[in-house]
Design a protein around this motif. Structure first.
Motif, short mmCIF file in Angstrom:
data_model
loop_
_atom_site.label_atom_id
_atom_site.label_comp_id
_atom_site.label_asym_id
_atom_site.label_seq_id
_atom_site.Cartn_x
_atom_site.Cartn_y
_atom_site.Cartn_z
N LEU A 94 49.80 46.42 38.95
CA LEU A 94 48.41 46.23 39.38
C LEU A 94 47.58 45.88 38.15
O LEU A 94 47.52 46.65 37.20
CB LEU A 94 47.86 47.50 40.02
CG LEU A 94 48.54 48.01 41.28
CD1 LEU A 94 47.95 49.34 41.69
CD2 LEU A 94 48.43 47.00 42.39
N LEU A 99 47.91 41.38 41.76
CA LEU A 99 49.14 42.14 41.89
C LEU A 99 50.30 41.22 41.56
O LEU A 99 50.34 40.07 41.99
CB LEU A 99 49.20 42.58 43.35
CG LEU A 99 50.18 43.61 43.77
CD1 LEU A 99 49.42 44.75 44.43
CD2 LEU A 99 51.10 43.02 44.78
N THR A 136 43.54 42.76 44.28
CA THR A 136 43.81 44.03 43.62
C THR A 136 43.24 45.13 44.50
O THR A 136 42.03 45.18 44.69
CB THR A 136 43.17 44.10 42.22
OG1 THR A 136 43.66 43.04 41.43
CG2 THR A 136 43.48 45.42 41.54
#
Length: 159
Positions: A94, A99, A136
């Motif tokens: 992350l 991602l 994210t």
């Protein structure tokens, strides 16, 4: 006579602002005066988890927030997560930009990024199992992995 054409129920075009405010006030009153018992709430959560019985649950086996050794003076490192479900492993990083991850053993797959009951985003893993997403998660999230052979769901975490 009114020009309003409806079915007589008062629900013709959907709720207006006053109806939405009244509904919210009633919800708040009900939650204060007659809250959902904790056992019933847990039963609802458990029932929701069973909605897809063929899905395997991937256990969190590594979380850099918990398992990594801090390095003095190091810049904020991305959060690293590893989930395992039998032979299937999902490595995820992350970052502020999104991602990044990989499915092992390598195979094409679809990864749903869940922040609620519906995917907030979907990423496609290539033949090497690598995938990226510009989303994210900022709160509770889970990942659902779809391969040709199985569906794997991670446990829910807080980003």
């Amino acid at each position: 006579m009114s020009d309003d054409i409806g079915d007589g129920t008062g629900f013709g075009d959907g709720p207006d602002v006053e109806e939405e405010l009244l509904e919210e006030e009633l919800r708040q009153a009900a939650s204060l005066l007659d809250p959902v018992p904790p056992a019933l709430l847990q039963s609802a959560v458990d029932a929701f988890a069973l909605r897809d019985l063929e899905t395997r649950v991937a256990e969190l086996t590594f979380d850099s927030l918990v398992d990594a050794i801090p390095v003095r003076g190091a810049a904020a490192a991305p959060r690293m997560l590893t989930f395992s479900a039998g032979e299937t492993v999902l490595d995820v990083e992350l970052t502020d930009e999104g991602l990044i991850g990989q499915v092992l053993p390598p195979a094409p797959a679809r990864i749903d990024i869940l922040t609620g009951p519906y995917p907030a985003a979907t990423a496609e893993a290539d033949d090497m199992g690598r995938f990226t997403s510009t989303v994210t998660p900022s709160g509770p999230f889970a990942l659902r992995l779809h391969t040709t052979d199985e569906t794997v769901m991670t446990e829910w975490l807080r980003a």
